[in-house]
Design a protein around this motif. Structure first.
Motif, PDB file in Angstrom:
ATOM      1  N   PRO A   1       2.896   2.793  -4.594  1.00 28.52           N
ATOM      2  CA  PRO A   1       2.858   4.200  -5.019  1.00 28.52           C
ATOM      3  C   PRO A   1       4.248   4.840  -5.064  1.00 28.52           C
ATOM      4  O   PRO A   1       4.534   5.653  -5.947  1.00 28.52           O
ATOM      5  CB  PRO A   1       1.975   4.865  -3.956  1.00 28.52           C
TER       6      PRO A   1
ATOM      7  N   HIS B   1       0.827  -1.207   0.000  1.00 28.73           N
ATOM      8  CA  HIS B   1       0.000   0.000   0.000  1.00 28.73           C
ATOM      9  C   HIS B   1       0.866   1.264   0.000  1.00 28.73           C
ATOM     10  O   HIS B   1       0.430   2.321  -0.463  1.00 28.73           O
ATOM     11  CB  HIS B   1      -0.942   0.005   1.210  1.00 28.73           C
TER      12      HIS B   1
ATOM     13  N   HIS C   1      -3.811   0.546  -9.895  1.00 27.52           N
ATOM     14  CA  HIS C   1      -3.244   1.840 -10.286  1.00 27.52           C
ATOM     15  C   HIS C   1      -3.249   2.021 -11.803  1.00 27.52           C
ATOM     16  O   HIS C   1      -2.800   3.068 -12.299  1.00 27.52           O
ATOM     17  CB  HIS C   1      -1.810   1.982  -9.754  1.00 27.52           C
TER      18      HIS C   1
ATOM     19  N   GLN D   1      -2.252  -4.871  -7.107  1.00 28.58           N
ATOM     20  CA  GLN D   1      -2.055  -3.469  -6.753  1.00 28.58           C
ATOM     21  C   GLN D   1      -1.685  -2.623  -7.977  1.00 28.58           C
ATOM     22  O   GLN D   1      -2.161  -1.505  -8.142  1.00 28.58           O
ATOM     23  CB  GLN D   1      -0.967  -3.347  -5.682  1.00 28.58           C
ATOM     24  N   LEU D   2      -0.849  -3.165  -8.844  1.00 30.85           N
ATOM     25  CA  LEU D   2      -0.465  -2.437 -10.044  1.00 30.85           C
ATOM     26  C   LEU D   2      -1.669  -2.243 -10.975  1.00 30.85           C
ATOM     27  O   LEU D   2      -1.838  -1.185 -11.589  1.00 30.85           O
ATOM     28  CB  LEU D   2       0.657  -3.166 -10.779  1.00 30.85           C
TER      29      LEU D   2
ATOM     30  N   LYS E   1       4.409   6.911   1.590  1.00 26.55           N
ATOM     31  CA  LYS E   1       4.842   6.812   0.194  1.00 26.55           C
ATOM     32  C   LYS E   1       6.011   7.751  -0.072  1.00 26.55           C
ATOM     33  O   LYS E   1       7.013   7.374  -0.690  1.00 26.55           O
ATOM     34  CB  LYS E   1       3.686   7.138  -0.728  1.00 26.55           C
TER      35      LYS E   1
ATOM     36  N   LEU F   1       6.038   3.661  -8.246  1.00 23.02           N
ATOM     37  CA  LEU F   1       5.491   4.330  -9.430  1.00 23.02           C
ATOM     38  C   LEU F   1       5.995   5.771  -9.522  1.00 23.02           C
ATOM     39  O   LEU F   1       6.323   6.258 -10.613  1.00 23.02           O
ATOM     40  CB  LEU F   1       3.962   4.300  -9.389  1.00 23.02           C
TER      41      LEU F   1
END
Length: 346
Positions: free
Chosen positions: A27, A23, A57, A53-54, A312, A30
């Motif tokens: 991010p 989580h 996003h 998760q990817l 993040k 990325l």
């Protein structure tokens, strides 16, 4: 994911480590590949979770990301020895193995600090001339440049030779990462007088004063850590860890006292709301939660430790730190400096 062509810079990320796992790490990864166009990241962790998760996003597959499946995760409560023996297919261990095999140039983890240090020491081994690893980070200072402090907990009991090695490694970090020419190096002590301190500290001071490659300025006390008096502050891991956690506690105390005080009166509340953003910015500048990643130096590879509760942005800062160390070839520079210093000592 599909294999990608080799690129200039490749890092391995322990995606499952820390309090928040993917989580936070997804991010951050990325954001990192958006910031560095030549960066490729190998995401170590549970393939199903990372893929999901990817996809959430909207970036699966991604040309700068690939997944290395790992069936295990090192928990924050795992004992280092147990993790080392029984978590060989963990995201942390695989990330370190990739560094050892030369498939990546560095790894970043927000996982269990003790387990990371044990695994890194076992997998990557120490550089010639280094007896023990050190955990180093940059702290805010009154001057323009931050101050590097080590050790922050990797090696609790240090003899004089180990402290000397820490000083050499810290000086290289300040020179290569921040760009300080002949950084000022000091030993953290209970006073500035030569007669004060343990036998280890006194002998380390003698070794440093005799080394022309180190700009040694003497002892420094705790109240001068943030003044900019020194660029590199050296101590054993017990003292360094206590000092760092004390700084964090004081920063939090100041903010909480301020928040409590502005709730007393209407005028104070109005004034408080006006300056609260500035106070929070100040707090973030002195809170270790917001520093760049701490580096485990002295190893034959680059390992950056992010705070376990990292956001993040904090994990992204740790990735940036790893990129800087790769670009400046920090382990090679430490190796060369130590060899030069050891020749001079001989």
């Amino acid at each position: 994911m599909h294999r990608v062509q080799p690129v200039k810079l490749t890092l391995a990320l322990d995606m499952m480590g820390g309090d928040h796992g993917p989580h936070t790490t997804i991010p951050a990864a990325l954001a990192a590949v958006c910031e560095f166009s030549d960066l490729h990241l190998i995401l170590c962790g549970d393939e199903a979770i990372l893929t999901e998760q990817l996809k959430l996003h909207g970036v699966f597959p991604h040309p700068q990301l690939s997944i290395r499946h790992c069936s295990q995760t090192v928990a924050m409560a795992d004992k280092p020895a147990v993790a080392l023996r029984s978590k060989r297919d963990s995201s942390m261990r695989i990330a370190l193995d990739l560094v050892d095999k030369g498939e990546v140039q560095a790894c970043v983890s927000a996982g269990n600090t003790g387990a990371l240090m044990a695994m890194a020491h076992f997998v990557l081994k120490m550089l010639n001339g280094v007896d023990r690893p050190a955990l180093i980070t940059a702290l805010p200072a009154m001057e323009t440049n931050p101050v590097y402090m080590l050790d922050l907990g990797a090696t609790v009991n240090c003899d004089a030779d180990t402290l000397f090695q820490f000083a050499v490694m810290g000086a290289v970090m300040a020179e290569e990462v921040i760009g300080i020419s002949r950084p000022k190096v000091a030993l953290l002590n209970m006073g500035e007088e030569e007669i004060k301190g343990s036998d280890q500290i006194k002998r380390a001071a003698m070794l440093l004063s005799e080394c022309h490659d180190i700009n040694y300025i003497g002892y420094i006390e705790g109240n001068d850590i943030f003044t900019g008096k020194a660029d590199v502050i050296v101590c054993d891991g017990f003292v360094g860890n206590v000092a760092l956690k004390t700084c964090e506690g004081v920063a939090k105390l100041i903010l909480r006292r301020f928040e409590a005080s502005i709730k007393d009166k209407v005028t104070a509340q109005l004034f408080g709301w006006l300056i609260k953003p500035f106070i929070k910015n100040l707090y973030q500048g002195v809170n270790p939660d917001h520093y760049n990643g701490a580096s485990l130096i002295g190893l034959r590879g680059i390992v950056v430790k992010s705070h376990g509760n990292a956001s993040k942005d904090a994990f992204l800062s740790a990735i940036r730190q790893a990129v800087r160390e790769v670009e400046r070839q920090v382990p090679a520079k430490i190796k060369d400096r130590l060899e030069h210093v050891l020749i001079d000592k001989a």
